[in-house]
Write a protein that holds these residues in place. Structure first.
Motif, PDB file in Angstrom:
ATOM      1  N   ARG A  39     -78.558 -85.165 -38.595  1.00  0.00           N
ATOM      2  CA  ARG A  39     -77.898 -84.833 -39.869  1.00  0.00           C
ATOM      3  C   ARG A  39     -76.706 -83.899 -39.647  1.00  0.00           C
ATOM      4  NH1 ARG A  39     -83.413 -83.865 -42.877  1.00  0.00           N
ATOM      5  NH2 ARG A  39     -83.794 -85.923 -43.749  1.00  0.00           N
ATOM      6  N   VAL A  40     -76.929 -82.845 -38.864  1.00  0.00           N
ATOM      7  CA  VAL A  40     -75.851 -81.856 -38.688  1.00  0.00           C
ATOM      8  C   VAL A  40     -74.645 -82.485 -38.000  1.00  0.00           C
ATOM      9  CG1 VAL A  40     -75.197 -79.702 -37.528  1.00  0.00           C
ATOM     10  CG2 VAL A  40     -77.421 -79.888 -38.634  1.00  0.00           C
ATOM     11  N   ASN A  41     -74.891 -83.329 -37.014  1.00  0.00           N
ATOM     12  CA  ASN A  41     -73.786 -83.857 -36.214  1.00  0.00           C
ATOM     13  C   ASN A  41     -73.213 -85.164 -36.737  1.00  0.00           C
ATOM     14  OD1 ASN A  41     -73.680 -81.907 -33.875  1.00  0.00           O
ATOM     15  ND2 ASN A  41     -75.840 -82.511 -33.795  1.00  0.00           N
ATOM     16  N   HIS A  42     -73.939 -85.851 -37.617  1.00  0.00           N
ATOM     17  CA  HIS A  42     -73.445 -87.142 -38.072  1.00  0.00           C
ATOM     18  C   HIS A  42     -73.670 -87.367 -39.569  1.00  0.00           C
ATOM     19  CE1 HIS A  42     -74.312 -91.605 -38.619  1.00  0.00           C
ATOM     20  NE2 HIS A  42     -73.011 -91.514 -38.525  1.00  0.00           N
ATOM     21  N   THR A  52     -72.889 -71.582 -48.998  1.00  0.00           N
ATOM     22  CA  THR A  52     -74.003 -71.753 -48.069  1.00  0.00           C
ATOM     23  C   THR A  52     -74.509 -73.184 -48.168  1.00  0.00           C
ATOM     24  OG1 THR A  52     -74.585 -69.460 -48.470  1.00  0.00           O
ATOM     25  CG2 THR A  52     -76.240 -70.815 -47.379  1.00  0.00           C
ATOM     26  N   CYS A  53     -74.593 -73.834 -47.039  1.00  0.00           N
ATOM     27  CA  CYS A  53     -74.957 -75.247 -47.060  1.00  0.00           C
ATOM     28  C   CYS A  53     -75.678 -75.581 -45.753  1.00  0.00           C
ATOM     29  CB  CYS A  53     -73.678 -76.070 -47.198  1.00  0.00           C
ATOM     30  SG  CYS A  53     -73.954 -77.831 -47.246  1.00  0.00           S
ATOM     31  N   ASP A  54     -76.893 -76.032 -45.864  1.00  0.00           N
ATOM     32  CA  ASP A  54     -77.645 -76.388 -44.672  1.00  0.00           C
ATOM     33  C   ASP A  54     -77.457 -77.881 -44.406  1.00  0.00           C
ATOM     34  OD1 ASP A  54     -79.358 -76.694 -42.604  1.00  0.00           O
ATOM     35  OD2 ASP A  54     -81.192 -76.276 -43.734  1.00  0.00           O
ATOM     36  N   LEU A  55     -76.667 -78.201 -43.399  1.00  0.00           N
ATOM     37  CA  LEU A  55     -76.370 -79.603 -43.103  1.00  0.00           C
ATOM     38  C   LEU A  55     -77.587 -80.342 -42.550  1.00  0.00           C
ATOM     39  CD1 LEU A  55     -72.823 -79.364 -41.459  1.00  0.00           C
ATOM     40  CD2 LEU A  55     -73.390 -79.840 -43.829  1.00  0.00           C
ATOM     41  N   ALA A  56     -78.595 -79.590 -42.125  1.00  0.00           N
ATOM     42  CA  ALA A  56     -79.804 -80.236 -41.610  1.00  0.00           C
ATOM     43  C   ALA A  56     -80.733 -80.672 -42.745  1.00  0.00           C
ATOM     44  CB  ALA A  56     -80.546 -79.282 -40.678  1.00  0.00           C
ATOM     45  N   ALA A  57     -80.414 -80.247 -43.971  1.00  0.00           N
ATOM     46  CA  ALA A  57     -81.271 -80.594 -45.106  1.00  0.00           C
ATOM     47  C   ALA A  57     -81.042 -82.048 -45.533  1.00  0.00           C
ATOM     48  CB  ALA A  57     -80.974 -79.657 -46.273  1.00  0.00           C
ATOM     49  N   ALA A  58     -82.028 -82.585 -46.223  1.00  0.00           N
ATOM     50  CA  ALA A  58     -81.939 -83.997 -46.619  1.00  0.00           C
ATOM     51  C   ALA A  58     -80.888 -84.212 -47.706  1.00  0.00           C
ATOM     52  CB  ALA A  58     -83.310 -84.465 -47.115  1.00  0.00           C
ATOM     53  N   THR A  59     -80.680 -83.207 -48.549  1.00  0.00           N
ATOM     54  CA  THR A  59     -79.678 -83.352 -49.605  1.00  0.00           C
ATOM     55  C   THR A  59     -78.638 -82.242 -49.491  1.00  0.00           C
ATOM     56  OG1 THR A  59     -81.048 -82.026 -51.072  1.00  0.00           O
ATOM     57  CG2 THR A  59     -81.266 -84.419 -51.252  1.00  0.00           C
ATOM     58  N   LEU A  60     -77.440 -82.546 -49.957  1.00  0.00           N
ATOM     59  CA  LEU A  60     -76.366 -81.555 -49.915  1.00  0.00           C
ATOM     60  C   LEU A  60     -76.030 -81.138 -51.339  1.00  0.00           C
ATOM     61  CD1 LEU A  60     -74.017 -83.263 -47.287  1.00  0.00           C
ATOM     62  CD2 LEU A  60     -75.595 -81.375 -46.897  1.00  0.00           C
ATOM     63  N   ASP A  61     -75.732 -79.872 -51.524  1.00  0.00           N
ATOM     64  CA  ASP A  61     -75.430 -79.347 -52.850  1.00  0.00           C
ATOM     65  C   ASP A  61     -73.926 -79.503 -53.115  1.00  0.00           C
ATOM     66  OD1 ASP A  61     -75.243 -78.035 -55.208  1.00  0.00           O
ATOM     67  OD2 ASP A  61     -76.021 -76.107 -54.495  1.00  0.00           O
ATOM     68  N   TYR A  62     -73.538 -80.719 -53.523  1.00  0.00           N
ATOM     69  CA  TYR A  62     -72.112 -80.961 -53.784  1.00  0.00           C
ATOM     70  C   TYR A  62     -71.607 -80.093 -54.935  1.00  0.00           C
ATOM     71  CZ  TYR A  62     -72.899 -85.119 -50.915  1.00  0.00           C
ATOM     72  OH  TYR A  62     -73.223 -85.962 -49.893  1.00  0.00           O
ATOM     73  N   SER A  66     -89.238 -84.213 -31.221  1.00  0.00           N
ATOM     74  CA  SER A  66     -90.009 -84.342 -32.476  1.00  0.00           C
ATOM     75  C   SER A  66     -89.128 -84.940 -33.573  1.00  0.00           C
ATOM     76  CB  SER A  66     -90.510 -82.976 -32.910  1.00  0.00           C
ATOM     77  OG  SER A  66     -89.417 -82.200 -33.357  1.00  0.00           O
ATOM     78  N   ASP A  67     -89.777 -85.570 -34.555  1.00  0.00           N
ATOM     79  CA  ASP A  67     -89.046 -86.177 -35.661  1.00  0.00           C
ATOM     80  C   ASP A  67     -88.176 -85.149 -36.375  1.00  0.00           C
ATOM     81  OD1 ASP A  67     -90.246 -88.499 -35.081  1.00  0.00           O
ATOM     82  OD2 ASP A  67     -91.487 -88.631 -36.899  1.00  0.00           O
ATOM     83  N   GLN A  68     -88.766 -83.995 -36.595  1.00  0.00           N
ATOM     84  CA  GLN A  68     -88.062 -82.946 -37.350  1.00  0.00           C
ATOM     85  C   GLN A  68     -86.790 -82.500 -36.617  1.00  0.00           C
ATOM     86  OE1 GLN A  68     -90.359 -79.386 -37.824  1.00  0.00           O
ATOM     87  NE2 GLN A  68     -89.127 -78.662 -39.535  1.00  0.00           N
ATOM     88  N   ALA A  69     -86.922 -82.263 -35.327  1.00  0.00           N
ATOM     89  CA  ALA A  69     -85.766 -81.823 -34.543  1.00  0.00           C
ATOM     90  C   ALA A  69     -84.721 -82.934 -34.455  1.00  0.00           C
ATOM     91  CB  ALA A  69     -86.216 -81.404 -33.147  1.00  0.00           C
TER      92      ALA A  69
END
Lengths: 244, 445
Positions: A107-110, A56-66, A98-101
């Protein structure tokens, strides 16, 4: 060999997982919802007898759990490639978002895609061969009033993959970038598309068949190359009147 | 198209048609491919699940009903290494068949088309080629996961939620969204089926031969719908037996959908083509030695032979299927003969097979002989069906809700033994009646 499929629980990512599992490859699937990725992993393991692990990995998050991804890869055959099929858009992706969106779409796309490549690139280069496949969109061919952040992120991703290919030109790590037209997934569902959506399964089969080739950037379906060529040459006084 | 700000337009307007071509409706359509799409907030909008869309009745759509098409939920989730398989509701019979083949297993109850989904089989409690021996589909369902917006995801089985499971099996999706199910598979006796066909001159002779087929794995009859007077009942008895030859992979076939079935703007079945085709079918079936068919072709004869259904064209066909008790059978068939003669309806074929069912929802329950009748939609069709409804009530027969897209509520109320109890149960479970379809509205469920 093992492939890491980002966005592997639905749409094109799921189709890629099907095709690569059918060919006997081990897989690690990244997706934002554990329920989906576990279901796909169970299905592929049962039907094709391959090892499939879900992360499970949320690509929209600021950090990724490598760490979680590395854990999933441990014990599997060597990592052969990254298939970076994740993508997300929103119906309100217009100037003034919005900034959040905006951050989430970017993040998700790039951003997260590039960071995953950066993280696993040393593994691939150390192994002496590998495959990196990115997926762009014909939405990035020319800016328009819809899909603003999405198109910008996809165009940035295309540039990143071009740089990547240039940097790895002397190595045996293949870098491929597919510019996708409409696919019959939930991204296009409910939208009026000027050309019919293509099958994600066929696209996945194309990716599999071309995995050994140095194709650089290509279009799927192929006719989009011509459409994009024409679209980029439409004079501004006409383009500004176009609505699509 | 529905677009809410910030959310993908996961709904679009689609025109659906029942497989028999009679009922159409344009309504909102969702195609979930992630679990979070299942619990997306649809407000108080009525909704219903849809599988392959092969129901003759409009069980998976209705006006102003959000259709949740479950075809992406087609994954195998678990296998215990023995006979139990857990799969998502959109898994097709073909997928289950292919999975079982390499493990010496088969889906014990197979309805007539390979792309019918697991969820659809449970919702309609379908039957296969030998329901008298194998029962109906839900007899083989051990547990299932059901989603209802007010209750969330629930895992139910016969021990924990017997009433809810009973209402879901053959409940046409009225208790909620079937997400996955655990199915007991049966041993695959062989890879092929030897089918012998023999000509018969009457229903009585056909049923005698079927009753004498205990050494066969299945037996059913086909009767020429154009035969009249003393020829009424003329037909062919098919009896099949598994052979121990190894099974072979399923060869590709072109999928037929409700829309593709009705692509022809005109019906090509008429008073000339039907008798000619029936004569050719009877001769071709009984000619020569028993025929060897793959397990797939024996289970799904219409998968590769779509002409029969497509010839009904856009106007579609009318099918009725009823369960008739053994004691009433002779009287029923005699009155059916008179009815066909009197109305001169264009019947393409009649088929029969022994049946046993024990569900307590809307599906067929009890034992007897299952009789299916296909008709071309001519002006004589309507008077025939009206009189047929009266015949059903007079003889205590039970109509198959899944097969008759125009079955009136008055007939269902009187002819289905579990109608009232089922209605009370779903109203108790879901007082807001969130799950609806054209079928549920027509039957006032």
């Amino acid at each position: 060999m093992t492939y890491l499929i980002v966005g592997g629980s639905s749409g094109l990512g799921r189709a890629l997982a099907e095709v690569f599992a059918c060919a006997g490859h081990s897989l690690v699937l990244l997706s934002s919802d554990e329920r989906d990725s576990r279901a796909v992993a169970a299905d592929l393991a049962l039907r094709h007898g391959v090892q499939v692990r879900a992360v499970t990995c949320d690509l929209a998050a600021a950090t990724l759990d490598y760490g979680a991804i590395e854990d999933a890869l441990s014990g599997l055959p060597g990592l052969e490639g990254l298939l970076l099929a994740a993508g997300a858009n929103r119906s309100d992706d217009e100037p003034g978002l919005s900034d959040q969106a905006f951050e989430a779409i970017t993040r998700v796309n790039h951003g997260s895609i590039c960071r995953l490549v950066n993280h696993f690139l040393p593994t691939l280069t150390a192994a002496g061969s590998g495959l990196l496949v990115g997926f762009g969109s014909i939405a990035a061919a020319r800016g328009r009033s819809r899909n603003v952040a999405y198109s910008a992120a996809k165009r940035a991703l295309e540039s990143y993959f071009e740089s990547l290919r240039h940097a790895l030109a002397g190595s045996r790590v293949r870098v491929q970038f597919y510019v996708l037209g409409y696919l019959d997934t939930n991204l296009a569902f409910g939208q009026r598309t000027p050309l019919p959506p293509a099958s994600p399964r066929r696209c996945a089969e194309r990716v599999f068949l071309q995995r050994e080739r140095d194709i650089g950037r290509t279009y799927y379906p192929g006719y989009w190359r011509l459409v994009v060529f024409v679209l980029r040459r439409v004079p501004w006084f006409l383009y500004r009147r176009m609505s699509f | 198209m529905n677009k809410s700000r910030g959310q993908l337009p996961l709904l679009q307007t689609t025109r659906f048609v029942s497989f028999d071509g009679l009922v159409t409706a344009a309504t909102r359509h969702q195609r979930p491919d992630r679990y979070r799409h299942l619990d997306i907030d649809l407000g108080g909008a009525p909704r219903v699940a849809r599988g392959g869309g092969y129901s003759y009745a409009a069980a998976s759509f209705g006006s102003d009903v959000v259709v949740q098409e479950m075809v992406s939920f087609n994954r195998l989730l678990d296998y215990d290494g023995g006979v139990r398989v857990r799969a998502e509701a959109g898994t097709t019979l073909l997928q289950l068949m292919e999975f079982g083949r390499s493990r010496g297993l088969q889906v014990p109850v197979l309805p007539g088309y390979p792309l019918i989904t697991l969820g659809g089989c449970i919702a309609a409690d379908v039957h296969g080629k030998n329901p008298a021996r194998d029962g109906t589909f839900c007899d083989w369902v051990e547990a299932l996961t059901l989603y209802h917006p007010t209750r969330g995801f629930m895992t139910i089985d016969r021990a924990s939620e017997p009433a809810l499971l009973a209402a879901t099996c053959g409940g046409f999706g009225m208790t909620g969204l079937i997400v996955d199910a655990t199915l007991t598979m049966a041993a695959l006796p062989g890879g092929h089926v030897q089918v012998e066909a023999s000509a018969v001159t009457s229903f009585a002779e056909a049923l005698r031969r079927v009753d004498d087929s205990s050494d066969h794995d299945f037996a059913y009859t086909w009767h020429d719908g154009c035969a009249r007077e003393r020829h009424f009942g003329r037909g062919v008895v098919f009896r099949g037996r598994w052979t121990d030859e190894p099974s072979t992979p399923v060869l590709p076939f072109k999928a037929m959908t409700a829309a593709s079935r009705g692509r022809s703007p005109v019906a090509l079945w008429n008073r000339w083509t039907v008798p000619a085709a029936n004569a050719a079918f009877a001769i071709g079936s009984t000619w020569g030695a028993p025929k060897r068919r793959s397990a797939f072709d024996a289970a799904f004869p219409f998968a590769r032979q779509t002409v029969y259904h497509r010839f009904f064209g856009r106007r579609g066909l009318a099918e009725v299927q009823v369960l008739v008790g053994r004691a009433e059978l002779a009287g029923f068939l005699e009155r059916l003969r008179e009815l066909v003669q009197r109305t001169n309806a264009l019947v393409t074929m009649i088929s029969t097979k022994p049946f046993r069912g024990r569900q307590v929802s809307l599906s067929l329950s009890g034992s007897g002989v299952l009789i299916a009748i296909d008709l071309v939609r001519t002006p004589a069709c309507h008077p025939f069906l009206e009189a047929f409804d009266a015949l059903v009530i007079d003889t205590g027969a039970q109509p198959n809700v899944a097969k008759d897209s125009r079955l009136p509520q008055a007939v269902a109320t009187r002819a289905l033994p579990n109608y009232r109890a089922f209605r009370e149960r779903i109203c108790e479970f879901d007082p807001d009646r969130l799950y609806q379809s054209e079928l549920s509205r027509r039957l006032a469920l």
